[in-house]
Each structure stands twice: as C-alpha cells, then as structure tokens.
Design an enzyme around this catalytic site. Sequence first.
Site, short mmCIF file in Angstrom:
data_model
loop_
_atom_site.label_atom_id
_atom_site.label_comp_id
_atom_site.label_asym_id
_atom_site.label_seq_id
_atom_site.Cartn_x
_atom_site.Cartn_y
_atom_site.Cartn_z
CB THR A 146 -0.98 -0.01 1.19
OG1 THR A 146 -0.25 -0.26 2.40
CG2 THR A 146 -2.04 -1.08 1.00
CE LYS A 172 0.37 -3.44 3.43
NZ LYS A 172 -0.43 -2.53 4.36
CB THR A 183 -1.84 -1.57 9.12
OG1 THR A 183 -3.23 -1.56 8.92
CG2 THR A 183 -1.36 -1.33 7.76
CD GLU A 269 1.69 5.22 6.34
OE1 GLU A 269 0.91 4.62 5.59
OE2 GLU A 269 1.32 5.90 7.31
CG ASN A 390 -0.83 8.40 7.88
OD1 ASN A 390 -1.51 7.41 7.75
ND2 ASN A 390 0.50 8.34 8.02
CB SER A 395 -6.85 13.14 -0.68
OG SER A 395 -7.18 13.56 0.62
#
Length: 395
Positions: A146, A172, A183, A269, A390, A395
């Site tokens: 992702t 992942k 996650t 991230e 995030n 979006s």
Amino acid sequence: MKKITGTIASPKGFVADAVHAQLKYKNLDLGMILSDVPAVIAGVFTTNKVAAAPVLIDRAIVKNGQAQAIICNSAVANAVTGEQGFQNALKTQKVFAQKFKIKADEVAVCSTGVIGLQLPMEKMVNGISKLSQNGKPEYFAKAILTTDTKCKTINFESEIGGKMVNMAGVCKGSGMIHPNMATMLAFITTDVKISQSLLQKMLSEIIEKTFNQITVDGDTSTNDTVLVMANGQAKNQEILADSQDYQLFKEMLTEVCQHLAKEIAADGEGATKLIEVTVKGAPDDLSARMIAKKIVGSSLVKTAIFGADPNWGRIISSIGQVATFEVNDIELKIQNELVLYHSTPVTFDNAFLSEKLKEDKIKIVADLNSGNGNGQAWGCDLTYKYVEINALYTS
C-alpha cells in the site's frame, strides 16, 4: 541455516502469481500463493476488536488447521463492510477455489487498504481469472503493498530431518503499525513436515518477540495477519517437539519473522531511520520487551531521533512510564555512546553524538541493573512526511 535468493514460492510445492485487477489506478494489486497439496496452516491475527471480514474467515481456517492457498488484494481493506463485505470475502474464496479446483474453505483471504470500502467484486473475479500457476512469483510481494516504499522478502534453507528444507517470507506494512498486531500482512511458506499444533505453538511464541515488538505510529489495524503454510514437500522426518530439528526450525522461523518485522519498522511511513532499542537487566523478559517497545513508540523519542537531538531525558521518561519496579541504576547508551551511568549524567560530546544520530540505523541500549530480563523492539523516526502521507491517505 543459509540465506538464499528466492521468492515466496521457492519452497517445494508452492507457486505464486499476481495481476493488476484495477483495484488501484496502476500497479499490481491481487496476488496468490498456492500449494500443490493441502498444507498445515498457523496464524496470528489483530487484537483490534473491529476485525475485518478476511480476518474472521482466516481465523476459522487456522482453527481447522489446513489450507492450500492464500489470495490477497491491496487498495481495499474490506473492513467495517458489514454482511456484504463478509459475503464478498466468501465469494472471493469460492471463485478462486473453482478456478484452481481446490476446496473453498482451504483458501485464506487477506485484504489491505482503505477501511470502509466494499470490494469491487467484478474486478476481483476478473483478476482471479488472470492468475496463473505458471505466473511470476516475484510479483506477489509487489501486489500486497500500500504505502510501502519497497518489497519485503526473505529466504532461507537448512538441513532438517535429513532433507534440505526451504522457508520464504514476504510482508507488507508501513503505517498503522503497532501490533499486537499492526497494519501488516505477513506470509511465510515452507516445505517442512510438521504438525499444525506444533507450528501454531511455535509461531505464537515467536510473534511475541518479533512482530509484536515493532511500532510505527501506535495504531493497531483491523486486518493484521501472519500466516505460515507448511506443506511437507521436503519429505523430511516430521519435526517433533523438543528435538534438535525443532530447535533448528524454530531458529529459522524466528530469523524470518525478525527480519520481516525490522523491514516493516524501517519502512514506516515517511521514515528515514530504523530505531532498535535493547533493554537489559529487567526483572524478566516481558518487562524488558514492554519497556523497549515504550521507548521506540514514544513520539518524543521518535521526533528527537528525526531531529538528531541526543535528548536522553525522553528515553528515561519512557522507561519510568511503564516500569513496574524501582529504576534507580540505569546505564544508557545511544549509538554506543554512554550518556548515563548509575542513573547519573555522563559528559559527552553533544555535537559528535548528534552527527551519529543522522545515520539511518539508530541503536539505543538501556541496562536497568534490576535482573536478567532482556528484550528488543524496533521502530522508526516520526517525520513531516508521515503527517503528509496520512493527511492525504484517502484523497
């Protein structure tokens, strides 16, 4: 045990493939792992009480103890999708099973992506029709990503029970990482022969010291899953509890899980640095692990590391927040530089240590001098980029 080059399909009797099912605008987004024969399966899942439909299905499969395939999509988590989401997951099982002529209740289903969206089943069905037993196994690692910036894989081989056995792992995970579990999706295949009960026991123990010791942002996801399939095609003598083969295999599985866990932590991230915290001298191993995880999960510690600020007070504060015992004799090192000794500040070169904190791997070691317990945890720094990713995720 030897690290080798391979894919998730390197163990004997496995194939893998992935396709672009148009769940994403571009890139691979639907992958499969398929065993030639039914395999024993072990799994550990999210502790989030809002569990996604695939998690509910896979828990039942693990309870039954046998599976022949895993199908995984990215882009859509199929979480908080009600009865329709559950039925879509069942339909995914059924369509896949019909194509490859296996039992539907032996197909584990996994999803990752945005919560609250229904799977576009027409695209899913079309994507499944394109999967092939003669496909490209290296594609699978790409299809499950992702916000990850890279594929995360590992392969080992070792002689066990008189045969050369192979183990492969792929995962992942980049954000919403704070297991028990996070996650993250992790899949491990092996051709070793072992009972389901023994494999499950082993995995549950290993998870506590590997995947459950990583954190990126303190959020626990709805879809976290680790699955291990062992199909016995190496034809080794079956591994028995407390045997030498058992210890060899456990070391192998631990190495795979730890490698994948650290890869996830390093790819948080927006992350620029992997943080590894080691806690020694706690009353017991569990206390050491919890303290290590608190340190690496502290937003104040993470931002200090991002800014290359050797502010050791933030580390000490984290220790004190979760320690259930008196802590008054701490030795603390950051990047191998001693900053605290017998809980007393040590003079160090602030500018020199700040430079060392600009490296991409940061090591923090705290000796609490209160026992023989040891533990480790892994995480990453907290950057401006994390907020950007995030803030704009859907979006």
